[in-house]
Design an enzyme around this catalytic site. Structure first.
Site, short mmCIF file in Angstrom:
data_model
loop_
_atom_site.label_atom_id
_atom_site.label_comp_id
_atom_site.label_asym_id
_atom_site.label_seq_id
_atom_site.Cartn_x
_atom_site.Cartn_y
_atom_site.Cartn_z
N LYS A 43 0.83 -1.20 0.00
CA LYS A 43 0.00 0.00 0.00
C LYS A 43 0.87 1.25 0.00
O LYS A 43 2.02 1.22 0.43
CB LYS A 43 -0.88 0.02 1.26
N ARG A 60 -10.70 -11.29 1.49
CA ARG A 60 -11.59 -12.30 0.89
C ARG A 60 -10.97 -13.70 0.97
O ARG A 60 -11.70 -14.69 1.04
CB ARG A 60 -11.92 -11.91 -0.55
#
Length: 358
Positions: A132, A206
């Site tokens: 990130k 996920r």
């Protein structure tokens, strides 16, 4: 010297009630809910150097067992034996061992199949190799807010002795870059035996949910499954800080959650599932990819479809993407800056209205 505020100090306050017992019961109920929300806020706000998967799981055990909730902590060796390659892949770059925490609350005598709550518990998310940007990365200590909602809801139910059976499962991992970290392009095998091409290691939540949801279905055969996760930035773009996104394969379940959320001011907005979005996560080399491979957009919906791949066909399921509502950068009338504790009131009200035996 008397100040202006001293003029308004109250030494004693008496309240007259028609029914003192009813008021005391209501206060007790509200107090138990508040304590559950405060637990969720406190654990979310903890810095990641203190809140590792290990310490977080120990905190859950310490807090929930005295409430009569059965807590089981599953380590990496057992998860490997269970085939949880997706969850373990996310945490393999960290020196802190991943954990799966199972919380079983049996409040009903009939031993009916439980309601299942599943939470994403990424205690810190660097993005892994798909790193990130550094700006605001410190906020990624909040990336376990879905798991905190699950733990908090179990606390609320147990404290008010709710007449219902509920199981909560949270996958606790730390997503770090290292020489042992998962790489973009890796293929992992999930507990369900489906394979996943990991094209972006920052689409990690996920993967955690995939194995946790598979586990709760295989182990407990629940009446329905509700997962909560700070899953996508796309849901923030779509709904801002007002609504969490609700994806569901069952209209009745979605409507119940939305109605419960409206009662407690934890709002949900129904978001679409569509076969076109499912097509977008096809992989050339695995059963599915963990991100959209075919077109731009619909990233929250494609993420939801990824999770849906691990839900059995006959199971009612809802996915709540709480990325936009889990924490606040401003002070509100009921919360300081930081974690909100979103989801605890919602799940508590949902159980009370639709599943609790009267």
């Amino acid at each position: 010297m008397q100040t202006d505020i001293d003029k308004f100090m109250v030494d004693q306050l008496e309240i007259s009630l028609e029914n003192k017992l009813d008021a005391e019961e209501l206060f007790k109920d509200k107090k138990s809910l508040a304590e559950a929300i405060f637990f969720a806020r406190d654990i979310i706000n903890e810095p990641a150097n203190i809140k590792t998967p290990q310490t977080y799981s120990e905190k859950i055990l310490e807090y929930l067992e005295p409430l009569g909730i059965e807590v089981t902590i599953i380590g990496e060796r057992e998860m490997k034996n269970l085939g949880m390659g997706a969850l373990l892949g996310v945490g393999q770059g960290s020196q802190n061992e991943s954990k799966l925490v199972v919380m079983k609350y049996d409040g009903a005598d009939d031993k009916a199949s439980p309601i299942a709550f599943v939470g994403k518990g990424v205690t810190f998310d660097t993005g892994g190799i798909s790193l990130k940007p550094s700006a605001n990365m410190g906020e990624m200590k909040y990336d376990m807010a879905g798991s905190a909602a699950v733990v908090g809801s179990l606390i609320a139910l147990a404290r008010r002795k709710a007449v219902v059976n509920v199981v909560g499962v949270v996958g606790l991992v730390e997503n770090m870059p290292s020489g042992n970290a998962q790489r973009p392009g890796d293929i992992v095998t999930t507990m369900s035996k489906k394979t996943v091409e990991v094209l972006d290691t920052d689409a990690e939540g996920r993967l955690v949910l995939a194995d946790a949801i598979c586990y709760v279905q295989e182990k407990f055969r629940p009446r329905c499954v509700i997962d909560l996760a700070t899953l996508t930035g796309a849901i923030v773009i779509a709904l801002g800080k007002t609504y969490a996104g609700c994806f569901a394969n069952n209209d009745e379940l979605a409507n119940q959650l939305i109605a419960a959320g409206n009662k407690v001011n934890e709002k949900l907005w129904r978001m679409p599932l569509h076969k076109d979005f499912s097509e977008m996560i096809k992989s050339d080399v695995a059963d599915i990819a963990n991100i959209n491979t075919q077109a731009k957009g619909a990233n929250s919906s494609t993420a939801a479809h990824f999770i849906e791949h691990f839900v059995k066909e006959d199971v009612a399921w809802a996915h709540l993407d709480i990325a936009g509502v889990a924490y606040s950068k401003t002070v509100s009338s009921i919360s300081s800056k930081g974690a909100v504790g979103y989801g605890v009131s919602l799940l508590n009200q949902f159980i009370k209205d639709y599943y609790e035996e009267q």
